[in-house]
Scaffold this active site. Structure first.
Site, PDB file in Angstrom:
ATOM      1  N   ASP A   8       7.551  -7.457   4.686  1.00  0.00           N
ATOM      2  CA  ASP A   8       6.303  -6.708   4.557  1.00  0.00           C
ATOM      3  C   ASP A   8       6.602  -5.311   5.099  1.00  0.00           C
ATOM      4  O   ASP A   8       6.694  -5.111   6.306  1.00  0.00           O
ATOM      5  CB  ASP A   8       5.202  -7.396   5.379  1.00  0.00           C
ATOM      6  CG  ASP A   8       3.926  -6.550   5.481  1.00  0.00           C
ATOM      7  OD1 ASP A   8       3.816  -5.554   4.736  1.00  0.00           O
ATOM      8  OD2 ASP A   8       3.053  -6.884   6.303  1.00  0.00           O
ATOM      9  N   LYS A  70       5.164   5.387   4.358  1.00  0.00           N
ATOM     10  CA  LYS A  70       4.727   4.622   3.181  1.00  0.00           C
ATOM     11  C   LYS A  70       3.602   5.339   2.424  1.00  0.00           C
ATOM     12  O   LYS A  70       3.455   5.176   1.221  1.00  0.00           O
ATOM     13  CB  LYS A  70       4.262   3.236   3.648  1.00  0.00           C
ATOM     14  CG  LYS A  70       3.795   2.306   2.536  1.00  0.00           C
ATOM     15  CD  LYS A  70       3.433   0.963   3.137  1.00  0.00           C
ATOM     16  CE  LYS A  70       2.767   0.030   2.161  1.00  0.00           C
ATOM     17  NZ  LYS A  70       2.412  -1.247   2.789  1.00  0.00           N
ATOM     18  N   GLU A 171       0.806  -7.272  -1.836  1.00  0.00           N
ATOM     19  CA  GLU A 171       0.518  -7.780  -0.486  1.00  0.00           C
ATOM     20  C   GLU A 171      -0.601  -8.828  -0.461  1.00  0.00           C
ATOM     21  O   GLU A 171      -0.425  -9.890   0.159  1.00  0.00           O
ATOM     22  CB  GLU A 171       0.186  -6.597   0.441  1.00  0.00           C
ATOM     23  CG  GLU A 171       1.423  -5.782   0.776  1.00  0.00           C
ATOM     24  CD  GLU A 171       1.156  -4.387   1.304  1.00  0.00           C
ATOM     25  OE1 GLU A 171       2.125  -3.643   1.497  1.00  0.00           O
ATOM     26  OE2 GLU A 171      -0.016  -4.038   1.511  1.00  0.00           O
ATOM     27  N   ASP A 193      -7.565  -6.732   2.376  1.00  0.00           N
ATOM     28  CA  ASP A 193      -6.366  -6.282   3.092  1.00  0.00           C
ATOM     29  C   ASP A 193      -6.515  -4.812   3.484  1.00  0.00           C
ATOM     30  O   ASP A 193      -6.363  -3.920   2.650  1.00  0.00           O
ATOM     31  CB  ASP A 193      -5.144  -6.488   2.179  1.00  0.00           C
ATOM     32  CG  ASP A 193      -3.829  -6.074   2.846  1.00  0.00           C
ATOM     33  OD1 ASP A 193      -3.875  -5.516   3.955  1.00  0.00           O
ATOM     34  OD2 ASP A 193      -2.763  -6.312   2.252  1.00  0.00           O
TER      35      ASP A 193
END
Length: 608
Positions: A8, A70, A171, A193
């Site tokens: 992850d 990211k 994810e 999420d």
């Protein structure tokens, strides 16, 4: 059979997991932590630091410490998100040679996939240390709403880190895999999420015999914990400016201290009603007077500041439910993923929208990596009965005459898929058509990204609307898009495989892979040297401690004096081998030290 790790790659923290004897397990790092900060730094001496060690020195080395990379991955330099990051980051973000984003650390510029590769490499090292074997295959997760370029950039990062990325999965889908693994559920679930930098919502149907079918997905790749922190920072900066007429944003070290304090306060306010932010000597005034920042922030203040962000996530959930044509009462469970879901206001908002208490049975920081590991094991081991049916998060189509977007594949279409549509020429005597392959990015009418283009030539001259062209879009299980166009009259065709770009050329990626390999060799030999040095220094200290006792016992004989002199020479040679950082010499001297230590211990034991 090859071991496959699940990674992850998070905005704030990253996590690595493996399926061991059928059980998905998160692998702790050397410090015993299950997650590692996604931070990279370069010290003044040019040494690379990753993870906790990078985070610990972030305040004193703010300009050369990267966090939240990211949020920049796979983006173009001129995008609004990059402009926002340039204004708020303590490190320097510059334009790359392909209108991409580069990060300047010390004297070097790094691409974003290169920075992410350093984090992935750290995850790989954590796994290899734990398993005591080398690892090359990985499944890496990405936000469900990432576009093709962002996904490709993550693939490139994996490649640079020396990993064979066998699958990129979303994810929320990974979280659902971990939630339903081995439980034989049959239910409809929502995965909410909210992580450090991105937000996703996915609706999934878990069927018998391990079938996981995504019904709908949506999100925002620039909405997460970083934005909550930014609002606290704004609040602190504003109140300090009102008090002292000084803008703390102008000082990079002060900004980094504010970031740390904001994140800490936000986390604390999940369990207490108010907390104090105390930053002594934050900056000096024009009169060289040291100024301190001291503020008390309550949970209510935080919730007021962040309410718009929470409502943005709820609005995306509402739209996703409409797209999926589902009522709230059809959702049987809601899973919370990502550190931000610990915030009480977020939990309230989710419970309020879905009209049910969210499930507390999964770990928000670890569940995504566990799901990636489960998917990895299923891909290499046929014994794992599991079928994963994901969807395309963005609609795809072509731009037609008058800049009209003609959709061929709708958002939330299950992949693999193929769709065909017939188009006609838009001008008299038109002999060629340009096919512009587009991806719809958001809800705005003009929010498109060009994925590729090609030209179909040698069409028959005819009045407009008479020549028909068949356009076909295909997406395979890996999300690779193929587009073809065919003249219906002659059967002549042209096609393109839409290859997403991370902004890096093949040569650049090859060079980055080589330099990453060199770094790993250097790192491994440096670790080996450190281990050998510690062993040698322990023996040296032990021998030096025993020396006075041994000298007293053996000084009477010539043989004894010779043995003591030899021991002195061995100590001297060992110290000089350590000083010259010669691994082979240190190893051979360690053997001599061990023999001397055994002899000294024997002498001392006999006299007792």
């Amino acid at each position: 059979m090859d071991r496959v790790i699940g990674i992850d790659l998070g905005t704030t923290n990253s996590c690595v997991a493996i399926v061991d004897d059928g059980t998905p397990t998160v692998i702790p790092n050397r410090g015993g932590y299950k997650t590692t900060p996604s931070m990279v730094a370069v010290t003044e001496a040019g040494k690379r630091l990753v993870g906790h060690i990078a985070k610990r020195q972030a305040i004193t080395n703010a300009e050369n410490t990267v966090s939240a990379a990211k949020r920049l991955i796979g983006r173009k330099w001129n995008s609004s998100q990059v402009k926002n990051s340039v204004l708020t980051s303590s490190y320097q973000i510059v334009e790359g040679p392909h209108a991409d984003v580069r990060i300047k650390l010390r004297d070097n510029s790094y691409s974003v996939p290169e920075i992410s590769a350093m984090v992935l490499q750290e995850m790989r090292v954590i796994a290899e240390d734990f398993l005591s074997e080398s690892v090359s295959k990985a499944v890496i997760t990405v936000p469900a709403y990432f576009n093709d370029n962002q996904r490709q950039a993550v693939r490139d990062a994996g490649q640079i880190a020396g990993l064979d990325v066998i699958r990129i999965i979303n994810e929320p889908t990974a979280a659902a895999l971990a939630y339903g693994f081995g439980k034989n559920y049959e239910k409809l679930i929502a995965v909410y999420d909210l992580g450090g930098g991105t937000f996703d919502i996915s609706i999934l149907e878990i069927g018998a015999h391990g079938v996981f079918k995504v019904i709908a997905t949506a999100g925002d790749t620039f909405l997460g914990g970083e934005d909550f922190d930014a609002l606290i920072i704004d609040w602190l900066v504003q109140s300090f400016k009102e008090q002292h007429d000084i803008d703390l944003r102008q000082d990079r070290m002060a900004l980094q201290r504010l970031k740390d304090a904001a994140e800490k306060a936000k986390c604390e306010l999940s369990s207490v009603k108010e907390t104090e932010i105390n930053l002594p000597f934050i900056i000096s005034s024009g009169r060289n007077e040291a100024l301190h920042l001291q503020q008390t922030i309550s949970r209510q203040t935080l919730e007021t500041l962040c309410e718009d962000l929470v409502q943005r996530t709820v609005e995306i959930c509402r739209q996703t439910m409409l797209d999926a044509r589902l009522d709230k009462d059809e959702i049987e469970d809601v899973i919370l993923v990502g550190g931000m879901t610990r915030m009480p206001r977020v939990q309230e908002a989710v419970a309020g929208f879905f009209q049910r208490e969210p499930c507390k049975g999964v770990h928000p920081d670890e569940v995504v990596a566990l799901g990636a590991a489960i998917q990895g094991a299923a891909l290499v081991d046929d014994a794992h009965e599991m079928i994963l049916l994901d969807v395309t998060p963005h609609s795809l189509g072509i731009m037609t005459f008058g800049s009209v977007f003609e959709e061929l594949i709708a958002q939330n279409t299950t992949v693999p898929t193929a769709q065909t549509k017939i188009f006609t020429t838009s001008r008299d005597n038109q002999t060629a058509v340009k096919i512009l392959v587009m991806q719809k990015e958001g809800q705005q009418a003009d929010d498109f990204e060009l994925l590729g283009e090609f030209i179909l030539t040698n069409l028959r001259r005819a009045p407009k609307g008479q020549v028909e062209i068949e356009v076909t879009f295909e997406i395979n299980a890996d999300g690779i898009v193929n587009v073809s166009a065919k003249d219906m009259e002659t059967g002549q065709g042209q096609s393109i495989q839409v290859t997403a770009s991370s902004g890096l050329t093949k040569d650049e990626i090859s060079n980055m892979i080589e330099s990453a390999k060199e770094y790993m060799v250097e790192r491994r030999s440096s670790e080996e040297f450190e281990a050998a040095r510690q062993e040698a220094e322990t023996l040296i200290a032990e021998i030096e401690r025993l020396f006075p006792q041994v000298e007293v016992v053996v000084a009477a004989s010539d043989f004894g004096r010779e043995a003591v002199n030899k021991a002195r020479r061995i100590l001297k040679d060992a110290k000089s081998a350590i000083e010259s950082r010669d691994l082979n010499q240190v190893k051979s001297q360690t053997e001599a030290l061990a023999r001397t230590h055994r002899m000294f211990k024997g002498v001392v034991t006999k006299t007792q």
